[in-house]
Design an enzyme around this catalytic site. Structure first.
Site, PDB file in Angstrom:
ATOM      1  N   ASP A  36       0.819  -1.213   0.000  1.00  0.00           N
ATOM      2  CA  ASP A  36       0.000   0.000   0.000  1.00  0.00           C
ATOM      3  C   ASP A  36       0.853   1.264   0.000  1.00  0.00           C
ATOM      4  O   ASP A  36       0.336   2.366  -0.179  1.00  0.00           O
ATOM      5  CB  ASP A  36      -0.929   0.016   1.211  1.00  0.00           C
ATOM      6  CG  ASP A  36      -0.172  -0.136   2.531  1.00  0.00           C
ATOM      7  OD1 ASP A  36       0.367  -1.226   2.782  1.00  0.00           O
ATOM      8  OD2 ASP A  36      -0.112   0.842   3.300  1.00  0.00           O
ATOM      9  N   HIS A  37       2.171   1.111   0.155  1.00  0.00           N
ATOM     10  CA  HIS A  37       3.104   2.240   0.131  1.00  0.00           C
ATOM     11  C   HIS A  37       3.030   3.006  -1.190  1.00  0.00           C
ATOM     12  O   HIS A  37       3.451   4.166  -1.261  1.00  0.00           O
ATOM     13  CB  HIS A  37       4.542   1.745   0.322  1.00  0.00           C
ATOM     14  CG  HIS A  37       4.726   0.866   1.517  1.00  0.00           C
ATOM     15  ND1 HIS A  37       4.170  -0.394   1.606  1.00  0.00           N
ATOM     16  CD2 HIS A  37       5.434   1.047   2.664  1.00  0.00           C
ATOM     17  CE1 HIS A  37       4.514  -0.943   2.760  1.00  0.00           C
ATOM     18  NE2 HIS A  37       5.269  -0.102   3.419  1.00  0.00           N
ATOM     19  N   TYR A  44      -0.131   2.381  14.671  1.00  0.00           N
ATOM     20  CA  TYR A  44       1.114   3.117  14.840  1.00  0.00           C
ATOM     21  C   TYR A  44       0.926   4.105  15.981  1.00  0.00           C
ATOM     22  O   TYR A  44      -0.177   4.588  16.206  1.00  0.00           O
ATOM     23  CB  TYR A  44       1.492   3.860  13.550  1.00  0.00           C
ATOM     24  CG  TYR A  44       1.784   2.925  12.399  1.00  0.00           C
ATOM     25  CD1 TYR A  44       3.085   2.506  12.125  1.00  0.00           C
ATOM     26  CD2 TYR A  44       0.757   2.427  11.616  1.00  0.00           C
ATOM     27  CE1 TYR A  44       3.342   1.628  11.087  1.00  0.00           C
ATOM     28  CE2 TYR A  44       1.010   1.540  10.571  1.00  0.00           C
ATOM     29  CZ  TYR A  44       2.310   1.146  10.314  1.00  0.00           C
ATOM     30  OH  TYR A  44       2.563   0.258   9.299  1.00  0.00           O
ATOM     31  N   LYS A  97      -1.868  -5.386  13.437  1.00  0.00           N
ATOM     32  CA  LYS A  97      -0.465  -5.171  13.069  1.00  0.00           C
ATOM     33  C   LYS A  97       0.105  -4.093  13.979  1.00  0.00           C
ATOM     34  O   LYS A  97      -0.506  -3.031  14.150  1.00  0.00           O
ATOM     35  CB  LYS A  97      -0.362  -4.720  11.610  1.00  0.00           C
ATOM     36  CG  LYS A  97       1.031  -4.293  11.170  1.00  0.00           C
ATOM     37  CD  LYS A  97       1.000  -3.776   9.741  1.00  0.00           C
ATOM     38  CE  LYS A  97       2.325  -3.157   9.327  1.00  0.00           C
ATOM     39  NZ  LYS A  97       2.283  -2.616   7.940  1.00  0.00           N
ATOM     40  N   GLY A 154       7.253  -4.785   9.321  1.00  0.00           N
ATOM     41  CA  GLY A 154       8.651  -4.951   8.937  1.00  0.00           C
ATOM     42  C   GLY A 154       9.490  -3.737   9.258  1.00  0.00           C
ATOM     43  O   GLY A 154      10.685  -3.850   9.519  1.00  0.00           O
ATOM     44  N   GLY A 155       8.869  -2.561   9.243  1.00  0.00           N
ATOM     45  CA  GLY A 155       9.611  -1.343   9.545  1.00  0.00           C
ATOM     46  C   GLY A 155      10.462  -0.883   8.381  1.00  0.00           C
ATOM     47  O   GLY A 155      10.420  -1.424   7.276  1.00  0.00           O
ATOM     48  N   GLY A 211       6.674  -5.005   4.163  1.00  0.00           N
ATOM     49  CA  GLY A 211       6.559  -4.278   2.911  1.00  0.00           C
ATOM     50  C   GLY A 211       7.887  -4.047   2.252  1.00  0.00           C
ATOM     51  O   GLY A 211       8.329  -4.804   1.390  1.00  0.00           O
ATOM     52  N   ARG A 212       8.588  -2.991   2.683  1.00  0.00           N
ATOM     53  CA  ARG A 212       9.808  -2.561   2.014  1.00  0.00           C
ATOM     54  C   ARG A 212      10.902  -3.613   2.000  1.00  0.00           C
ATOM     55  O   ARG A 212      11.700  -3.681   1.060  1.00  0.00           O
ATOM     56  CB  ARG A 212      10.319  -1.277   2.679  1.00  0.00           C
ATOM     57  CG  ARG A 212       9.505  -0.046   2.292  1.00  0.00           C
ATOM     58  CD  ARG A 212       9.652   1.088   3.268  1.00  0.00           C
ATOM     59  NE  ARG A 212       8.964   0.818   4.532  1.00  0.00           N
ATOM     60  CZ  ARG A 212       8.615   1.751   5.400  1.00  0.00           C
ATOM     61  NH1 ARG A 212       8.896   3.013   5.147  1.00  0.00           N
ATOM     62  NH2 ARG A 212       7.986   1.442   6.513  1.00  0.00           N
TER      63      ARG A 212
END
Length: 257
Positions: free
Chosen positions: A25-26, A146, A177, A201-202, A229-230
């Site tokens: 979704d980034h 978050y 999450k 994942g950060g 994600g990343r």
């Protein structure tokens, strides 16, 4: 009687009650940076690697997500961009009904705590509305939490992360999450939140091997899985990265010493 929510949850949770989710979704937040220029290629690789679910926005769901049976599709309902200030504070950009029409197995929302009194109240109110819609539609809900303004001090970070996860579960999340709370708080996290918890994942900083070791440790402490994600779409070989993380989540590997 088995509910629609339960049937759909079984598509993303393994028989071991664990799951590996990959978030892309980034693309709304940052554009095509960091490996998301060609979304269809990323999604094909994530499916090939064996992810249990993938988080996409409605555009990618409609245009790039492959039609297949192996990886559940999670349509993200929240968004903002880095083109504006306060990009970490998300707003609703899609309805659960739209996600269901696109074939979503689950939906997800982003909630930032600590963004300000009005912002927090608005986010919680909207989460309540989404949860009610998901109950009505039989759609499982993943809530990505978050906490703004929390530093790296474990004594501050751990309790804040756990509280955010617990708040999401109390308001109707089926999966939560959270950011990594620190090793000393993993057991409490798993015990305190009464729905499956996956770790973010950060930022893709630090070596891959160190991240894999940390993931093994988290699963060994009872965390239900990962939502990465990343570290995947920024990898030279996303399919191989997913396959390795799948073995961590589902391979019953022992926790790191």
């Amino acid at each position: 009687m088995i509910s629609g929510k339960e049937r759909r949850l079984r598509r993303v949770m393994g028989a071991d009650a664990r799951t590996l989710l990959v978030a892309v979704d980034h693309a709304l937040t940052t554009g095509g940076a960091g490996g998301l220029t060609r979304m269809s290629g990323v999604l094909d690789a994530v499916v090939a690697g064996g992810a249990d679910g993938i988080v996409v926005h409605r555009g990618s769901a409609a245009n790039s997500m492959p039609v297949q049976r192996d990886t559940a599709m999670i349509v993200h309902l929240s968004g903002n961009t880095r083109l504006s200030s306060g990009g970490e504070l998300k707003t609703r950009v899609c309805a659960p009904e739209t996600a269901l029409a696109l074939g979503a197995d689950l939906v997800s929302v982003h909630v930032t705590f600590g963004g300000g009194h009005q912002e927090d109240r608005a986010a919680l109110a909207d989460l309540g509305k989404v949860a009610a819609s998901c109950d009505r539609l039989g759609l499982p809900l993943l809530v990505m939490t978050y906490v703004a303004g929390v530093g790296e001090d474990p004594a501050e970070r751990g309790p804040a992360v756990i509280h955010a996860g617990r708040a999401a579960a109390e308001l109707g999340a089926d999966i939560v999450k959270v950011a990594h709370p620190g090793t000393d708080y993993l057991d409490e996290l798993a015990a305190s939140v009464e729905v499956p918890v996956v770790l973010a994942g950060g930022e893709a900083e630090g070596g891959w091997d160190a991240y894999v070791t940390s993931a093994k440790d988290a699963v060994g402490h009872g965390v239900a899985g990962l939502c990465v994600g990343r570290r995947v779409f920024g990898s030279p070989d996303p399919a191989a990265a997913v396959a390795e993380l799948r073995s961590v989540v589902h391979g019953a590997l022992p926790a790191a010493a």
